[in-house]
Motif scaffolding. Structure first.
Motif, PDB file in Angstrom:
ATOM      1  N   UNK A  12      84.947  58.332  25.980  1.00 30.78           N
ATOM      2  CA  UNK A  12      85.872  59.278  26.574  1.00 30.78           C
ATOM      3  C   UNK A  12      86.000  59.252  28.092  1.00 30.78           C
ATOM      4  N   UNK A  13      84.751  59.290  28.743  1.00 33.54           N
ATOM      5  CA  UNK A  13      85.050  59.087  30.131  1.00 33.54           C
ATOM      6  C   UNK A  13      83.901  58.521  30.919  1.00 33.54           C
ATOM      7  N   UNK A  14      82.648  58.589  30.709  1.00 31.89           N
ATOM      8  CA  UNK A  14      81.828  57.987  31.689  1.00 31.89           C
ATOM      9  C   UNK A  14      81.951  56.339  31.553  1.00 31.89           C
ATOM     10  N   UNK A  15      81.833  56.026  30.342  1.00 34.13           N
ATOM     11  CA  UNK A  15      82.084  54.671  29.993  1.00 34.13           C
ATOM     12  C   UNK A  15      83.258  54.249  30.225  1.00 34.13           C
ATOM     13  N   UNK A 102      75.409  62.475  33.883  1.00 37.07           N
ATOM     14  CA  UNK A 102      75.465  64.111  33.187  1.00 37.07           C
ATOM     15  C   UNK A 102      77.042  63.678  32.662  1.00 37.07           C
ATOM     16  N   UNK A 103      77.222  64.354  31.686  1.00 40.90           N
ATOM     17  CA  UNK A 103      78.582  64.485  30.900  1.00 40.90           C
ATOM     18  C   UNK A 103      79.550  65.354  31.485  1.00 40.90           C
ATOM     19  N   UNK A 104      80.648  64.732  32.450  1.00 44.98           N
ATOM     20  CA  UNK A 104      81.359  65.801  32.873  1.00 44.98           C
ATOM     21  C   UNK A 104      82.344  66.543  32.207  1.00 44.98           C
ATOM     22  N   UNK A 120      82.367  63.877  40.929  1.00 46.59           N
ATOM     23  CA  UNK A 120      80.920  63.467  41.102  1.00 46.59           C
ATOM     24  C   UNK A 120      80.481  62.207  40.186  1.00 46.59           C
ATOM     25  N   UNK A 121      80.669  62.385  39.059  1.00 46.32           N
ATOM     26  CA  UNK A 121      80.291  61.279  38.135  1.00 46.32           C
ATOM     27  C   UNK A 121      80.868  60.085  38.493  1.00 46.32           C
ATOM     28  N   UNK A 122      81.967  60.082  38.557  1.00 42.49           N
ATOM     29  CA  UNK A 122      82.925  58.806  38.946  1.00 42.49           C
ATOM     30  C   UNK A 122      82.513  58.196  40.388  1.00 42.49           C
TER      31      UNK A 122
END
Length: 138
Positions: A12-15, A102-104, A120-122
């Motif tokens: 959904x977000x990191x990948x 970390x999962x945002x 931050x994760x991006x």
């Protein structure tokens, strides 16, 4: 054609962000996909923070791991411990990496505080992607 696969819990977000950066930084002769051990839908905050860098992931879909693509990838990168623990073991010829991010999507607080976690994760993913490209392409 070389293949890279980014894996996360819910795709959904990191990948999704990693896929977006890979499509920006890797040459066009690389096939790039992302998937999850589950599907949680594309996170709108991930779309928003990527759009801030002129990368459009809004048409991406949240997909389950495709075992054929997995088995024939050149690089598989897990982006969370859950994916690392639940993914099948990559074939021996596949380069496997783990980016423990970390999962945002679990961030709490105001909208701006949650977006800050996504940014931050991006930004961490972008740094790692630039290094990955330098290691494999240049």
């Amino acid at each position: 054609m070389s293949k890279i696969y980014f894996l996360c819990t819910g795709n959904s977000c990191r990948s999704q962000m990693a896929e977006g950066f890979a499509k920006k930084y890797f040459p066009p002769n690389w096939e790039i996909r992302s998937a999850g051990v589950e599907t949680h839908g594309l996170n709108p905050r991930a779309v928003q923070v990527m759009r801030e860098l002129n990368i459009d992931i809004s048409a991406n879909t949240s997909d389950l791991i495709d075992s054929d693509y997995f088995d024939h990838s050149d690089i598989i990168i897990t982006l969370c411990g859950d994916a690392k623990d639940k993914c099948p073991i990559p074939p021996s010829q596949v380069r496997s990496l783990h980016w423990d991010l970390t999962d945002p999507a679990k961030a709490t607080g105001t909208e701006e505080e949650m977006l800050a976690e996504f940014r931050k994760t991006r930004d961490t993913i972008e740094e790692k992607m630039k290094k990955l490209v330098a290691d494999f392409i240049e």
